[in-house]
Design a protein around this motif. Structure first.
Motif, mmCIF file in Angstrom:
data_model
loop_
_atom_site.group_PDB
_atom_site.id
_atom_site.type_symbol
_atom_site.label_atom_id
_atom_site.label_comp_id
_atom_site.label_asym_id
_atom_site.label_seq_id
_atom_site.Cartn_x
_atom_site.Cartn_y
_atom_site.Cartn_z
ATOM 1 N N ARG A 88 0.834 -1.202 0.000
ATOM 2 C CA ARG A 88 0.000 0.000 0.000
ATOM 3 C C ARG A 88 0.869 1.252 0.000
ATOM 4 O O ARG A 88 2.016 1.229 0.444
ATOM 5 N N GLU A 89 0.295 2.322 -0.532
ATOM 6 C CA GLU A 89 0.846 3.669 -0.380
ATOM 7 C C GLU A 89 -0.064 4.341 0.644
ATOM 8 O O GLU A 89 -1.157 4.812 0.309
ATOM 9 N N LEU A 90 0.336 4.367 1.895
ATOM 10 C CA LEU A 90 -0.547 4.668 3.009
ATOM 11 C C LEU A 90 -0.173 5.995 3.667
ATOM 12 O O LEU A 90 0.923 6.139 4.215
ATOM 13 N N LEU A 91 -1.088 6.962 3.615
ATOM 14 C CA LEU A 91 -0.872 8.248 4.267
ATOM 15 C C LEU A 91 -1.792 8.362 5.478
ATOM 16 O O LEU A 91 -3.007 8.172 5.374
ATOM 17 N N LEU A 92 -1.213 8.679 6.626
ATOM 18 C CA LEU A 92 -1.971 8.883 7.854
ATOM 19 C C LEU A 92 -2.134 10.379 8.066
ATOM 20 O O LEU A 92 -1.147 11.105 8.240
ATOM 21 N N ALA A 93 -3.371 10.859 8.030
ATOM 22 C CA ALA A 93 -3.675 12.274 8.285
ATOM 23 C C ALA A 93 -4.239 12.386 9.690
ATOM 24 O O ALA A 93 -5.346 11.910 9.966
ATOM 25 N N LEU A 94 -3.494 12.988 10.606
ATOM 26 C CA LEU A 94 -3.835 12.988 12.028
ATOM 27 C C LEU A 94 -4.094 14.401 12.530
ATOM 28 O O LEU A 94 -3.316 15.329 12.270
ATOM 29 N N ASP A 95 -5.162 14.538 13.270
ATOM 30 C CA ASP A 95 -5.581 15.818 13.848
ATOM 31 C C ASP A 95 -4.709 16.132 15.070
ATOM 32 O O ASP A 95 -4.607 15.320 16.000
ATOM 33 N N VAL A 96 -4.083 17.319 15.077
ATOM 34 C CA VAL A 96 -3.305 17.762 16.242
ATOM 35 C C VAL A 96 -3.808 19.132 16.703
ATOM 36 O O VAL A 96 -3.047 19.937 17.240
ATOM 37 N N SER A 97 -5.098 19.392 16.491
ATOM 38 C CA SER A 97 -5.686 20.667 16.903
ATOM 39 C C SER A 97 -5.808 20.722 18.433
ATOM 40 O O SER A 97 -5.552 19.742 19.134
ATOM 41 N N GLY A 98 -6.208 21.863 18.942
ATOM 42 C CA GLY A 98 -6.261 22.067 20.384
ATOM 43 C C GLY A 98 -7.160 21.107 21.118
ATOM 44 O O GLY A 98 -6.885 20.717 22.276
ATOM 45 N N SER A 99 -8.255 20.674 20.483
ATOM 46 C CA SER A 99 -9.203 19.779 21.167
ATOM 47 C C SER A 99 -8.627 18.393 21.413
ATOM 48 O O SER A 99 -9.178 17.626 22.215
#
Length: 338
Positions: A88-99
């Motif tokens: 796979r060509e796997l991209l992890l998009a992870l939220d690092v916002s204040g919440s």
């Protein structure tokens, strides 16, 4: 073992002899040097000059042989090694916002923040993806590619461990994160493009509208799995005492569901660390990592060795001050005069 990449180039070895043998000789009359002291040259000096000329020819041949050896590309070929075939060509998009700093998760019996739970669970998931190219996108007010797609899953995990809440801003740019992921995957093989997008909120920032980003992902055949993270019940203390609140009231589950369904993925809801770990195990089954391997042999180029020796031999005469010495003439008394 030792080998030559282009051994057929050794056919060039007799080229200087062939040139001398078949090309017409230079005009000796126009280039001859006339000495007014004919017959009075020191015989010993003539013999020494002949020896130097023979040594120069030998040196020239050695340099030529070394140059041909260099262009024939000598190589040292190492032992065969196994390399996992990319699944796979796997991209992890992870939220690092204040919440993501909300402490509504439990890990090993201790209360932790959403971000800490994500680091632990996603870190284990990354470690299991040997054979895939894995990349890491962090998003808050903006979206950043922290780690490009790579087979080095250890580096990706290290980058995740060293990240922090607020690194990309305090808001949430879901559309920008998905758009960046699609941009990075569009040149990859179609059947292998996968994005796993994790967030705990609603799109509040960025230039790309999330549904437009989902349409772009659909057109580029990028499969998107979305995960909504956050507990639905949490006890908080305030002026009036302890009360129960829903810390995930702002989670846009309908949007995440729409993105996943439009791109052929799935939406998952993680209310605690157990559910989050189970989701990533399920994604492991839906998108299995590579279980086959290819063999390769590392090759080290060695052309610089004969090339460097040839250069050294060319410079060697420069170390001999006699290279400019002329013939000595024999005087009337039989002694050599300068």
């Amino acid at each position: 073992m030792f080998d030559w990449a282009w051994p057929w180039l050794f056919l060039l070895l007799p080229l200087p002899w062939l040139v001398r043998r078949w090309l017409p000789a230079a005009d000796e009359h126009g280039a001859a040097l006339h000495l007014p002291y004919a017959g009075v040259l020191d015989p010993g000096e003539i013999a020494g000059g002949s020896r130097r000329a023979a040594a120069a020819r030998l040196l020239a041949w050695l340099v030529w042989v070394l140059l041909v050896a260099a262009v024939a590309r000598p190589q040292w070929i190492g032992e065969p090694a196994d390399v996992p075939r990319s699944g796979r060509e796997l991209l992890l998009a992870l939220d690092v916002s204040g919440s993501m700093n909300i402490g509504d998760m439990t890990l090993s019996g201790s209360q932790v923040t959403r971000f800490q739970a994500m680091q632990a669970i996603v870190g284990d998931f990354i470690a299991r993806r040997a054979g895939d190219r894995v990349g890491l996108i962090l998003f808050g007010s903006n979206a950043y590619l922290l780690t490009p797609l790579t087979f080095d899953v250890k580096t990706v995990k290290t980058q995740l461990d060293e990240s922090a809440v607020g690194l990309a801003g305090r808001e949430t740019a879901i559309g920008d994160a998905l758009g960046l992921a699609v941009k990075r995957l569009r040149d990859r093989p179609e059947a292998q493009r996968v994005v796993i997008l994790l967030t705990d909120g609603v799109n509040t920032a960025g230039e790309v509208e999330p549904r437009k980003a989902a349409e772009l992902a659909q057109s580029e055949k990028v499969k998107v799995y979305t995960i909504g993270l956050g507990s639905e019940r949490m006890r908080v203390d305030d002026f009036f005492g302890s009360r129960s609140v829903n810390p995930s009231a702002d989670l846009d589950a309908p949007l995440l569901t729409e993105i996943a369904e439009k791109t052929g993925g799935r939406f998952f809801r993680a209310r605690d660390t157990a559910e989050l770990a189970g989701i990533y195990r399920e994604i492991d089954q839906l998108e299995p990592a590579a279980d086959q391997s290819e063999r390769y042999r590392p090759v080290a180029e060695l052309f610089h060795l004969p090339l460097g020796l040839a250069l050294l031999l060319v410079l060697l005469p420069a170390l001999d001050p006699r290279r400019y010495a002329g013939f000595r003439l024999a005087g009337p008394n039989g002694r050599s005069d300068p």
